[in-house]
Design an enzyme around this catalytic site. Structure first.
Site, PDB file in Angstrom:
ATOM      1  N   CYS A  18       1.100  -1.333  -0.360  1.00 28.94           N
ATOM      2  CA  CYS A  18      -0.057   0.185   0.304  1.00 28.94           C
ATOM      3  C   CYS A  18       1.453   1.067  -0.427  1.00 28.94           C
ATOM      4  O   CYS A  18       1.702   1.883   0.262  1.00 28.94           O
ATOM      5  CB  CYS A  18      -1.074  -0.215   1.290  1.00 28.94           C
ATOM      6  SG  CYS A  18      -1.896  -0.947   1.568  1.00 28.94           S
TER       7      CYS A  18
HETATM    8  N1  GLN Z   1      -1.310  -6.049   4.380  1.00 30.80           N
HETATM    9  C1  GLN Z   1      -2.420  -5.596   4.368  1.00 30.80           C
HETATM   10  C2  GLN Z   1      -3.138  -5.259   3.577  1.00 30.80           C
HETATM   11  O1  GLN Z   1      -3.724  -6.817   2.815  1.00 30.80           O
HETATM   12  C3  GLN Z   1      -1.232  -4.316   3.694  1.00 30.80           C
HETATM   13  C4  GLN Z   1      -0.794  -4.512   2.191  1.00 30.80           C
HETATM   14  C5  GLN Z   1       0.310  -3.501   1.522  1.00 30.80           C
HETATM   15  O2  GLN Z   1       0.940  -2.927   2.202  1.00 30.80           O
HETATM   16  N2  GLN Z   1       0.048  -3.267  -0.242  1.00 30.80           N
HETATM   17  O3  GLN Z   1      -4.450  -5.078   3.408  1.00 30.80           O
END
Ligand code: GLN
Length: 280
Positions: free
Chosen positions: A2
């Site tokens: 994210c």
């Molecule tokens: N694991 C977290 C989620 O699924 C963050 C994912 C990410 O950083 N892309 O929301």
């Protein structure tokens, strides 16, 4: 991974903070420039913000791409805040969908976002809970109590317990990473946390940047009013983000495996404990 961002400073519109910059968080949803894992962040988004005098933030989250929300432009134009935390999400495999799975997660006055993953989710989480909270609820009970079945919500449950017990924000983030790794957990733990007064964040597996500057030296501070009181020093703002949202001066990268504490009056950065053997 994210992308996430937190801002503290003079009140500014959500639009000036999140969509106006040339490489804004909004744009990073489909065109991040420095994302190490994943290419688009289309699995939802969330914005948390504080308003004058109320220590408990408001949140607006959706399980759909930020660019497809017809209500956001209006809200972002009129909502002003001096303390904001926002994220766009690229869901990790095996995690839940929907707005409840989108950061920021909240507890009382705190807002939290996680960029990364807990390896082995969800099986690893039950074992970690049993090892990290031996006298507490069972691992299964912790997982069942999560707002959404997401690794980030589980990590937030570990962190928020420490905050509620009185640990300082940066200490709670660093101690959680150390405890998870010491218990055999691995993953990428880029955390972002605020209580509306300060920001704490970790760089552990992905990039982290910050910029502290006098308000009025360009978006997002531009146009934000100062205190107005004669003789007051010019207000400063600080932004902490996965990646810079413009090519302007003043951005500083936080070294890998460090934890940061930031307020408009200063930023401090210190190392995390080395990863446990076998960790990331
Ligand atoms: N694991 C977290 C989620 O699924 C963050 C994912 C990410 O950083 N892309 O929301």
């Amino acid at each position: 991974m994210c992308r996430h961002l937190a801002y503290l400073g003079p009140p500014a519109t959500l639009r000036s903070l999140l969509t106006d910059p040339p490489h804004s968080l909004f744009r990073q949803a489909w065109a991040p420039r420095r994302q190490r894992y994943g290419t688009v962040n289309a699995d939802g988004f969330g914005i948390g913000w504080y308003t004058d005098g109320d220590p408990v933030p408001a949140r607006y989250r959706r399980g759909t791409p930020i660019w497809g929300d017809p209500s956001l432009p209006d809200l972002a134009r009129v909502i002003r805040s001096g303390a904001v935390l926002a994220a766009v999400r690229s869901a990790t495999e095996g995690t839940a969908a929907g707005e409840q799975a989108a950061a920021p997660f909240a507890d009382g006055r705190w807002l939290f976002s996680h960029n990364g993953r807990l390896d082995g989710w969800p099986e690893s989480a039950a074992g970690l809970a049993a090892r990290l909270l031996p006298a507490g609820p069972s691992g299964a009970a912790i997982l069942l109590s999560l707002e959404a079945m997401v690794d980030s919500a589980f990590l937030w449950a570990l962190i928020s317990r420490r905050l509620r017990a009185g640990e300082a924000m940066a200490a709670a983030l660093a101690a959680t990473i150390a405890a998870v790794e010491a218990a055999g957990g691995a993953g990428r733990f880029n955390f972002l946390l605020t209580d509306g007064q300060a920001i704490a964040a970790t760089a552990s597996g992905d990039m982290l940047w910050y910029r502290r500057r006098p308000a009025g030296s360009g978006a997002p501070g531009s146009g934000a009013p100062g205190s107005g009181a004669p003789g007051d020093a010019a207000p400063w703002s600080v932004t902490v983000a996965s990646e810079p949202d413009d090519d302007g001066p003043g951005w500083t990268e936080v070294p890998a495996r460090h934890v940061l504490t930031a307020t408009p009056s200063g930023v401090s950065v210190r190392p995390l404990a080395p990863a446990a053997p076998g960790g990331p």
